[in-house]
Design a protein around this motif. Structure first.
Motif, mmCIF file in Angstrom:
data_model
loop_
_atom_site.group_PDB
_atom_site.id
_atom_site.type_symbol
_atom_site.label_atom_id
_atom_site.label_comp_id
_atom_site.label_asym_id
_atom_site.label_seq_id
_atom_site.Cartn_x
_atom_site.Cartn_y
_atom_site.Cartn_z
ATOM 1 N N GLY A 55 0.810 -1.205 0.000
ATOM 2 C CA GLY A 55 0.000 0.000 0.000
ATOM 3 C C GLY A 55 0.849 1.263 0.000
ATOM 4 N N LEU A 56 1.872 1.297 0.866
ATOM 5 C CA LEU A 56 2.748 2.465 0.926
ATOM 6 C C LEU A 56 3.505 2.637 -0.383
ATOM 7 N N GLY A 57 4.017 1.523 -0.924
ATOM 8 C CA GLY A 57 4.755 1.600 -2.181
ATOM 9 C C GLY A 57 3.907 2.107 -3.329
ATOM 10 N N LEU A 58 2.681 1.592 -3.439
ATOM 11 C CA LEU A 58 1.780 2.044 -4.501
ATOM 12 C C LEU A 58 1.439 3.519 -4.344
ATOM 13 N N PHE A 59 1.143 3.915 -3.107
ATOM 14 C CA PHE A 59 0.741 5.302 -2.880
ATOM 15 C C PHE A 59 1.873 6.267 -3.226
ATOM 16 N N ALA A 61 4.675 5.694 -5.121
ATOM 17 C CA ALA A 61 5.078 5.628 -6.529
ATOM 18 C C ALA A 61 4.065 6.324 -7.432
ATOM 19 N N LEU A 62 2.802 5.969 -7.308
ATOM 20 C CA LEU A 62 1.786 6.577 -8.172
ATOM 21 C C LEU A 62 1.544 8.034 -7.817
ATOM 22 N N GLY A 63 1.666 8.356 -6.526
ATOM 23 C CA GLY A 63 1.520 9.750 -6.129
ATOM 24 C C GLY A 63 2.619 10.621 -6.723
ATOM 25 N N MET A 64 3.841 10.117 -6.704
ATOM 26 C CA MET A 64 4.958 10.859 -7.294
ATOM 27 C C MET A 64 4.774 11.016 -8.801
ATOM 28 N N ILE A 65 4.352 9.934 -9.451
ATOM 29 C CA ILE A 65 4.135 10.000 -10.902
ATOM 30 C C ILE A 65 3.041 11.009 -11.230
ATOM 31 N N GLY A 66 1.958 10.992 -10.447
ATOM 32 C CA GLY A 66 0.881 11.952 -10.674
ATOM 33 C C GLY A 66 1.335 13.384 -10.455
ATOM 34 N N THR A 67 2.126 13.599 -9.431
ATOM 35 C CA THR A 67 2.634 14.945 -9.151
ATOM 36 C C THR A 67 3.565 15.420 -10.257
ATOM 37 N N ILE A 68 4.455 14.533 -10.709
ATOM 38 C CA ILE A 68 5.376 14.887 -11.787
ATOM 39 C C ILE A 68 4.610 15.230 -13.065
ATOM 40 N N ALA A 69 3.558 14.431 -13.357
ATOM 41 C CA ALA A 69 2.754 14.693 -14.555
ATOM 42 C C ALA A 69 2.084 16.062 -14.486
ATOM 43 N N GLY A 73 7.168 17.592 -15.394
ATOM 44 C CA GLY A 73 8.477 16.983 -15.566
ATOM 45 C C GLY A 73 9.132 16.641 -14.242
ATOM 46 N N VAL A 74 10.206 15.840 -14.335
ATOM 47 C CA VAL A 74 10.956 15.420 -13.154
ATOM 48 C C VAL A 74 11.830 16.560 -12.673
ATOM 49 N N SER A 75 11.822 16.793 -11.374
ATOM 50 C CA SER A 75 12.612 17.893 -10.825
ATOM 51 C C SER A 75 14.044 17.489 -10.499
ATOM 52 N N GLY A 76 14.322 16.184 -10.459
ATOM 53 C CA GLY A 76 15.668 15.737 -10.159
ATOM 54 C C GLY A 76 15.762 14.222 -10.121
ATOM 55 N N VAL A 77 17.003 13.730 -9.941
ATOM 56 C CA VAL A 77 17.237 12.289 -9.904
ATOM 57 C C VAL A 77 16.565 11.663 -8.686
ATOM 58 N N LEU A 78 16.430 12.432 -7.624
ATOM 59 C CA LEU A 78 15.840 11.910 -6.397
ATOM 60 C C LEU A 78 14.414 11.429 -6.634
ATOM 61 N N ASP A 79 13.683 12.133 -7.484
ATOM 62 C CA ASP A 79 12.298 11.726 -7.780
ATOM 63 C C ASP A 79 12.266 10.327 -8.404
ATOM 64 N N VAL A 80 13.168 10.083 -9.325
ATOM 65 C CA VAL A 80 13.231 8.770 -9.993
ATOM 66 C C VAL A 80 13.603 7.685 -8.998
ATOM 67 N N VAL A 81 14.559 7.987 -8.127
ATOM 68 C CA VAL A 81 14.993 7.003 -7.127
ATOM 69 C C VAL A 81 13.830 6.649 -6.200
ATOM 70 N N ILE A 82 13.086 7.661 -5.761
ATOM 71 C CA ILE A 82 11.949 7.416 -4.867
ATOM 72 C C ILE A 82 10.900 6.545 -5.552
ATOM 73 N N ILE A 83 10.617 6.843 -6.807
ATOM 74 C CA ILE A 83 9.610 6.065 -7.546
ATOM 75 C C ILE A 83 10.058 4.619 -7.695
ATOM 76 N N VAL A 84 11.337 4.410 -8.036
ATOM 77 C CA VAL A 84 11.846 3.047 -8.240
ATOM 78 C C VAL A 84 11.812 2.258 -6.938
ATOM 79 N N ALA A 177 -4.973 8.541 -8.557
ATOM 80 C CA ALA A 177 -4.612 7.191 -9.014
ATOM 81 C C ALA A 177 -4.008 6.389 -7.875
ATOM 82 N N ALA A 178 -3.206 7.042 -7.027
ATOM 83 C CA ALA A 178 -2.581 6.355 -5.901
ATOM 84 C C ALA A 178 -3.637 5.873 -4.910
#
Length: 220
Positions: A55-59, A61-69, A73-84, A177-178
């Motif tokens: 549940g935490l992982g889905l929330f 990951a999808l929350g970050m993707i929704g925010t980025i969308a 765009g991605v604000s930095g490498v940290l965003d990608v690391v958090i999503i992964v 979505a999250a």
């Protein structure tokens, strides 16, 4: 000692599920062993941990993707690391939940067969105490804990789906979505856990003369 989804002692009973010729005492012994395997606190605890991770992982990951969308765009490498990392946690949690569900069905199928066998093939008479046993099992601590977490998961699932429906009608947000994914996970998990309890109760109801009479009436 590593966790086992199915204890070694249970495997021989699972592999020999369809044994209606077994003596009632053998069926009782097998049913008790299989029930103790399925109702282990370690299985319940692992399932709870896996659900929280998924549940935490889905929330996240999808929350970050929704925010980025929404930000464009991605604000930095940290965003990608958090999503992964969040996606990996969600995948592990879901995989554990699936393994628990599959192994639980195998154990309960074998336990159900042995709980019913003394009445359907062993000549044991149904007694009024069977009515009590089929209902009092819900208040046994290990079963009641599963009913409680299943009910909470279903409530969480209904809340999540309701929020998504509201966002579809009103305004889609970065976490819609999250929330929907977590709600769907909660609904599936709650139904699966409650379904296991109902399968156990149904098997114990074989010793209930009232239920057997009602069921036979429907079969006519």
């Amino acid at each position: 000692m590593p966790f086992a989804f199915v204890l070694p002692a249970s495997r021989e009973y699972i592999d020999a599920t369809g044994a209606p010729h077994s003596r009632p005492v053998d069926a009782d012994r097998g049913a008790a062993l299989l029930r103790s395997d399925y109702e282990r606190w370690s299985r319940w605890g692992l399932g709870l941990l896996a659900f929280l991770l998924a549940g935490l992982g889905l929330f996240v990951a999808l929350g970050m993707i929704g925010t980025i969308a929404m930000l464009g765009g991605v604000s930095g490498v940290l965003d990608v690391v958090i999503i992964v990392v969040a996606a990996a946690l969600a995948a592990v949690g879901v995989a554990v939940l699936v393994a628990l569900s599959r192994s639980g069905r195998r154990i309960l199928r074998a336990a159900s067969s042995r709980l019913r066998s003394p009445y359907t093939h062993g000549g044991r008479q149904r007694r009024p105490a069977g009515w009590i046993q089929a209902r009092s099992v819900n208040f046994e601590p290990r079963v009641f804990a599963r009913i409680t977490t299943a009910s909470l998961a279903l409530l969480l699932g209904v809340a999540g789906v309701s929020l998504v429906i509201r966002d579809i009608v009103a305004e889609w947000t970065s976490v819609s979505a999250a929330v929907g994914a977590v709600g769907l996970l909660a609904l599936i998990s709650g139904c699966g856990q409650l379904g296991g309890v109902l399968r156990l109760v149904s098997a114990l109801s074989e010793g209930d003369p009232l239920w057997a009479r009602i069921r036979s009436g429907f079969r006519r």
